[in-house]
Design a protein around this motif. Structure first.
Motif, mmCIF file in Angstrom:
data_model
loop_
_atom_site.group_PDB
_atom_site.id
_atom_site.type_symbol
_atom_site.label_atom_id
_atom_site.label_comp_id
_atom_site.label_asym_id
_atom_site.label_seq_id
_atom_site.Cartn_x
_atom_site.Cartn_y
_atom_site.Cartn_z
ATOM 1 N N GLY A 26 12.401 88.169 10.863
ATOM 2 C CA GLY A 26 11.553 89.306 10.598
ATOM 3 C C GLY A 26 11.938 90.144 9.186
ATOM 4 O O GLY A 26 11.653 91.256 8.967
ATOM 5 N N ILE A 27 12.917 89.491 8.498
ATOM 6 C CA ILE A 27 13.142 90.075 7.188
ATOM 7 C C ILE A 27 12.225 89.931 6.141
ATOM 8 O O ILE A 27 11.879 88.897 5.944
ATOM 9 N N GLU A 28 11.946 91.018 5.350
ATOM 10 C CA GLU A 28 11.129 90.825 4.268
ATOM 11 C C GLU A 28 11.551 90.837 2.863
ATOM 12 O O GLU A 28 12.614 91.263 2.690
ATOM 13 N N ASP A 29 10.649 90.427 1.950
ATOM 14 C CA ASP A 29 11.230 90.330 0.421
ATOM 15 C C ASP A 29 12.487 89.665 0.527
ATOM 16 O O ASP A 29 13.334 90.088 -0.328
ATOM 17 N N VAL A 30 12.486 88.472 0.894
ATOM 18 C CA VAL A 30 13.600 87.438 0.605
ATOM 19 C C VAL A 30 13.456 86.782 -0.629
ATOM 20 O O VAL A 30 12.187 86.179 -0.689
ATOM 21 N N LYS A 31 14.402 86.778 -1.408
ATOM 22 C CA LYS A 31 14.260 85.765 -2.586
ATOM 23 C C LYS A 31 15.389 84.930 -2.686
ATOM 24 O O LYS A 31 16.579 85.068 -2.058
ATOM 25 N N VAL A 32 15.267 83.730 -3.471
ATOM 26 C CA VAL A 32 16.459 82.750 -3.598
ATOM 27 C C VAL A 32 16.784 82.835 -5.062
ATOM 28 O O VAL A 32 15.780 82.938 -6.050
ATOM 29 N N LYS A 33 17.912 83.026 -5.432
ATOM 30 C CA LYS A 33 18.508 82.978 -6.877
ATOM 31 C C LYS A 33 19.316 81.550 -7.264
ATOM 32 O O LYS A 33 20.163 81.505 -6.658
ATOM 33 N N TRP A 34 18.829 81.073 -8.104
ATOM 34 C CA TRP A 34 19.546 80.106 -8.687
ATOM 35 C C TRP A 34 21.070 80.338 -8.903
ATOM 36 O O TRP A 34 21.048 81.068 -9.691
ATOM 37 N N PRO A 35 21.886 79.187 -8.533
ATOM 38 C CA PRO A 35 21.553 77.981 -7.750
ATOM 39 C C PRO A 35 22.082 78.241 -6.444
ATOM 40 O O PRO A 35 21.714 77.228 -5.351
ATOM 41 N N ASN A 36 22.530 79.491 -5.778
ATOM 42 C CA ASN A 36 23.114 79.453 -4.503
ATOM 43 C C ASN A 36 23.326 80.812 -3.961
ATOM 44 O O ASN A 36 23.889 81.002 -2.931
ATOM 45 N N ASP A 37 22.262 81.760 -4.193
ATOM 46 C CA ASP A 37 22.467 83.059 -3.635
ATOM 47 C C ASP A 37 21.096 83.373 -2.904
ATOM 48 O O ASP A 37 20.037 83.004 -3.617
ATOM 49 N N ILE A 38 21.146 84.280 -2.059
ATOM 50 C CA ILE A 38 19.979 84.690 -1.262
ATOM 51 C C ILE A 38 19.916 86.145 -1.397
ATOM 52 O O ILE A 38 20.884 86.928 -1.130
ATOM 53 N N MET A 39 18.799 86.750 -1.990
ATOM 54 C CA MET A 39 18.608 88.160 -2.229
ATOM 55 C C MET A 39 17.369 88.842 -1.111
ATOM 56 O O MET A 39 16.542 88.209 -0.970
ATOM 57 N N VAL A 40 17.686 89.914 -0.824
ATOM 58 C CA VAL A 40 16.760 90.877 0.040
ATOM 59 C C VAL A 40 16.695 92.172 -0.878
ATOM 60 O O VAL A 40 17.632 93.042 -1.171
ATOM 61 N N LYS A 41 15.462 92.493 -1.471
ATOM 62 C CA LYS A 41 15.103 93.856 -2.095
ATOM 63 C C LYS A 41 16.197 93.820 -3.056
ATOM 64 O O LYS A 41 17.007 95.026 -3.297
ATOM 65 N N GLU A 42 16.465 92.852 -3.913
ATOM 66 C CA GLU A 42 17.375 92.880 -5.180
ATOM 67 C C GLU A 42 18.725 92.848 -4.734
ATOM 68 O O GLU A 42 19.810 92.945 -5.713
ATOM 69 N N MET A 43 19.289 92.885 -3.387
ATOM 70 C CA MET A 43 20.684 92.817 -3.039
ATOM 71 C C MET A 43 20.960 91.378 -2.720
ATOM 72 O O MET A 43 20.202 90.860 -1.910
ATOM 73 N N LYS A 44 22.310 91.118 -2.786
ATOM 74 C CA LYS A 44 22.665 89.764 -2.187
ATOM 75 C C LYS A 44 23.056 89.939 -0.754
ATOM 76 O O LYS A 44 23.611 90.764 -0.416
ATOM 77 N N ILE A 45 22.189 89.013 0.206
ATOM 78 C CA ILE A 45 22.739 88.980 1.448
ATOM 79 C C ILE A 45 23.581 87.626 1.816
ATOM 80 O O ILE A 45 24.124 87.548 3.021
ATOM 81 N N ALA A 46 23.433 86.705 1.279
ATOM 82 C CA ALA A 46 24.069 85.341 1.505
ATOM 83 C C ALA A 46 24.437 84.560 0.364
ATOM 84 O O ALA A 46 23.830 84.509 -0.654
ATOM 85 N N GLY A 47 25.415 83.763 0.512
ATOM 86 C CA GLY A 47 25.878 82.722 -0.684
ATOM 87 C C GLY A 47 26.219 81.507 -0.192
ATOM 88 O O GLY A 47 26.334 81.254 1.090
ATOM 89 N N ILE A 48 26.125 80.538 -0.850
ATOM 90 C CA ILE A 48 26.373 78.958 -0.431
ATOM 91 C C ILE A 48 27.410 78.392 -1.236
ATOM 92 O O ILE A 48 27.243 78.669 -2.445
ATOM 93 N N LEU A 49 28.051 77.544 -0.661
ATOM 94 C CA LEU A 49 29.095 76.869 -1.429
ATOM 95 C C LEU A 49 29.242 75.468 -0.906
ATOM 96 O O LEU A 49 29.123 75.397 0.366
#
Length: 217
Positions: free
Chosen positions: A61-84
């Protein structure tokens, strides 16, 4: 094989950066995936995991989710998750990928006060209550399904989703490498997951390595 931790005492992100990991506040996960020894791991693995996390967050149910190359997840211009991701080859010639995911779940401003970039968490964007274990289960299911598809078909099935939710596409900024930096406009990704940029000289470049730093203006 999946390992979930309540806290991390030496959590790290890309390029050795420290990952803030307070006890019981977030989801800290490592998943081991063994790839077919007869095939090379296709390009774009971190992007595939990003798409899987994107889909899981949309599902809850989260809106405005974006993916940032190469390994970050953003919601409303803010980082919510990272990948390694780290890849190892063992004596049987298998390729094992250790996929680390840090996903902010319910972290107070005090706990996150030392984070040096805008950040957010899941509970800040949901009106309904959801359990951390429930989110972890959904996340794992999406990642495993994505890995199965990726191993069969490569990055191609994930390209259109990434393209629709690309955080960088259309923005301007800088690409910082060990030998200097350049002003660029981000123009999305190629079909094999490389970052496409155009520099001040109007030269189109593909960046395949994640060992660069991206700054957005």
């Amino acid at each position: 094989q999946v390992c979930l931790a309540e806290l991390q005492t030496a959590g790290r992100g890309r390029r050795g950066k420290f990952w803030q990991s307070p006890c019981g506040a977030n989801i800290y996960m490592s998943l081991k995936w063994r790839f077919n020894p007869k095939k090379l791991i296709p390009n774009g693995l971190s992007l595939v995991i990003g798409v899987a996390i994107h889909e899981a967050l949309i599902d809850i149910g989260i809106e405005d989710v974006k993916v940032k190359w190469p390994n970050d997840i953003m919601v409303k211009e803010m980082k919510i998750a990272g990948i390694l991701i780290e890849v190892f080859a063992d004596t049987s010639e298998h390729s094992d990928a250790i996929i680390g995911v840090g996903l902010n779940f319910d972290m107070s401003r005090q706990l996150g006060s030392s984070i040096d970039q805008p950040w957010t968490d899941i509970c800040s964007h949901l009106s309904k209550k959801i359990g951390r274990n429930d989110v972890a289960g959904i996340l794992i299911a999406y990642i495993i399904q994505a890995l199965k598809t990726f191993e069969r078909e490569g990055f191609h099935p994930f390209f259109s989703i990434w393209d629709k939710c690309d955080f960088l596409k259309g923005k301007t900024g800088k690409v910082v490498k060990s030998d200097g930096q350049s002003n660029v406009k981000f123009q999305g990704i190629s079909t094999d997951g490389a970052l496409i940029v155009v520099n001040d000289s109007k030269e189109r470049q593909l960046i395949h390595s994640g060992e660069v730093s991206l700054k957005i203006e």
